[in-house]
Scaffold this active site. Sequence first.
Site, PDB file in Angstrom:
ATOM      1  N   SER A 105       6.687   1.603 -11.794  1.00  0.00           N
ATOM      2  CA  SER A 105       6.639   2.968 -12.378  1.00  0.00           C
ATOM      3  C   SER A 105       6.020   2.826 -13.695  1.00  0.00           C
ATOM      4  CB  SER A 105       8.644   3.705 -12.326  1.00  0.00           C
ATOM      5  OG  SER A 105       7.834   4.075 -13.800  1.00  0.00           O
ATOM      6  N   GLY A 158       4.174  12.068 -16.314  1.00  0.00           N
ATOM      7  CA  GLY A 158       2.905  12.349 -16.299  1.00  0.00           C
ATOM      8  C   GLY A 158       2.562  11.181 -15.675  1.00  0.00           C
ATOM      9  N   GLY A 159       3.351  10.963 -14.843  1.00  0.00           N
ATOM     10  CA  GLY A 159       1.978   9.784 -13.289  1.00  0.00           C
ATOM     11  C   GLY A 159       2.180   8.560 -13.867  1.00  0.00           C
ATOM     12  N   ARG A 218      16.424   2.832 -11.860  1.00  0.00           N
ATOM     13  CA  ARG A 218      15.323   2.948 -10.559  1.00  0.00           C
ATOM     14  C   ARG A 218      15.698   2.751  -9.341  1.00  0.00           C
ATOM     15  NH1 ARG A 218      10.455   5.139  -9.957  1.00  0.00           N
ATOM     16  NH2 ARG A 218       8.178   4.187  -8.926  1.00  0.00           N
ATOM     17  N   ASP A 261       5.434   5.457  -4.557  1.00  0.00           N
ATOM     18  CA  ASP A 261       5.068   4.644  -5.655  1.00  0.00           C
ATOM     19  C   ASP A 261       4.900   3.154  -5.251  1.00  0.00           C
ATOM     20  OD1 ASP A 261       5.298   6.623  -7.515  1.00  0.00           O
ATOM     21  OD2 ASP A 261       6.956   6.117  -8.702  1.00  0.00           O
ATOM     22  N   THR A 286       8.187  14.099 -13.446  1.00  0.00           N
ATOM     23  CA  THR A 286       9.370  13.267 -14.311  1.00  0.00           C
ATOM     24  C   THR A 286       9.669  14.187 -15.467  1.00  0.00           C
ATOM     25  OG1 THR A 286       7.963  11.614 -14.194  1.00  0.00           O
ATOM     26  CG2 THR A 286       9.483  11.138 -15.888  1.00  0.00           C
ATOM     27  N   GLN A 289      10.138   8.738  -4.413  1.00  0.00           N
ATOM     28  CA  GLN A 289       9.543   7.392  -5.589  1.00  0.00           C
ATOM     29  C   GLN A 289       9.302   6.528  -4.799  1.00  0.00           C
ATOM     30  OE1 GLN A 289       9.594   7.707  -7.997  1.00  0.00           O
ATOM     31  NE2 GLN A 289      11.365   8.800  -9.226  1.00  0.00           N
TER      32      GLN A 289
END
Length: 600
Positions: A479, A502-503, A121, A455, A415, A452
């Site tokens: 995430s 897909g979030g 990440r 997020d 993603t 990112q």
Amino acid sequence: MQKLNLISLFVASSVVTLAGCASNPAALVPVASVAPSASPEAASGYTEKTGVAAKKFMVAAANPLATNAGYQILKAGGSAIDAAIATQMVLTLVEPQSSGIGGGGFLMYFDGTDVKAFDGRETAPASATEKLFQSADGKPLAFLDGVVGGRSVGAPGELRLLELAYKQYGKLPWATLFAPAIKLADDGFAVSPRLASLLKNERHLRKDPVAAAYFYDREGNPWTAGHVLKNPALARVLREVAAGGADAFYSGRVARDIAAKVQGHPTNPGGLTVADIAGYQAKVREPVCSDYKAWTVCGMPPPSSGGIAIAQILGILETRNMGAYAPKDGVLNVEGVHLFSEAGRLTFADRARYVADTDFVPLPGGSVKPLLDKQYLASRAELITDKSMGVARFGLPRVTLLAQGLDTAPEYNSTSHISIVDAQGHSVSMTTSIEDQFGSRQMVDGFLLNNQLTDFSFDASDANGPIANRVEGGKRPRSAMSPLFVFEKGTRKLMLSAGSPGGSAIINYVGKVLIGMMDWGLDVQQAISLPNFGSRNGPTELEQGRVSDALVDGLKAKGHNVRVMEQTSGLQGIMRMTIHGEDVWFGGADPRREGLVMGD
């Protein structure tokens, strides 16, 4: 394992293709474009697919060219990790809107005995503060105001992640794994229908001169499907990494180029530095494993919330007879969707309250155990009645709790997912991302940079206290990515490798597949192809064009606030099956994207 035997009997009686491809790539033509939705990537059509069976090895990925790269590596005797690297490098080139070396991800690996969770990440710059996505008056920015530009870019983790896994489990020479992507970048690849469709509706990418020169013609029109696109800049980067390892990316000219791009954005600069990039480290973490009936499910730990969330959904639903609510001829059952959605509400409430990067914010009790405690989940399940609860409140695990606020991160992750099983039966389940569609819309050296950092929660605190997923320097944003394995309980026999983009809806997409297989007796392709459904502690979300009026009406009668919407999952999965008395791998790819399964 009686349920799996029933599945095997079902598949044995159907038409199964041994080896080969899941569908004809040439047939993957999208329907007319539709307006963007709350999905991280817009829809680009639905093409029915059939599952694929193979005896030795298998790879499932989001683009036929990427799948083929992984397949060729496996055929040459490579490991699942080798194939994952080759596949991801090609995805960087041919599916740039979704993932790549400018982003990061999570990789689950099963070595035949143990499961390891690799964390790649992205990290926030050391200079980042909780005010990163706030205006001068302390109010959260609009999402896209945070996304587009340098502000949202975190230190990429993809190559460090893959190199760390390769050092432990790679077989073929490192440089060999980059050859397929380098050749395609040099010779050119045909723009896919999905990429062309997304470019047509993209509003921000052309604002970056480098991206505009690559994705659009001289008149400013996006490339159409079939146009042959070359990427010599990416080929150069991949050659450098192939020769010099990930250090060539993190400590050389590429790192300088990334930092200059981020800091030099004319209207929305970011704080990422060469030192932030050079200092990035991938990590090996303890997977989140829990039992569900006859199975053991292992997923990613924080900073992904996926492993905990899916374990909670399953733990809540284990108190109900989900098998009684199986779809009939692909038509969803009202009670089954109701129970799954209510479990999702309870899970997402806990997620928003408690889950973040545990290197910075501990979970209740300091581990995943209190949130997955059977008694705790049973008490949560008791809150589910015949009527929808609408919005669930977070639970109170039986430990001392810190005062924490509720997260406000939008989480529109763009993603990709890869599932692989090699000839030794070892497996990769890897979900990778650059976050929003086309990331930060900043291109450098032939690849797109992530966004990112959006997020993180844009708010830092609320009346309850500081928010766990607030921005902090060096921290990894939470995430929803949910790569996972399913094992036969007790024997540790691998039964499934799966995941999806897909979030935050990833959790529901993957959860749907697990319930479809473990409770409803479906094979992985049938489970993937089911209409998407669930709740993220808001409306009950149903897939547009794929659900009946009777389902909508039935849920409304139970008090659900129903939202029918695009749900652009990209599920990939490989399961173990018995066909005609012989164990085989059976793979499925999502009809909503261009994914392909190949194996021998």
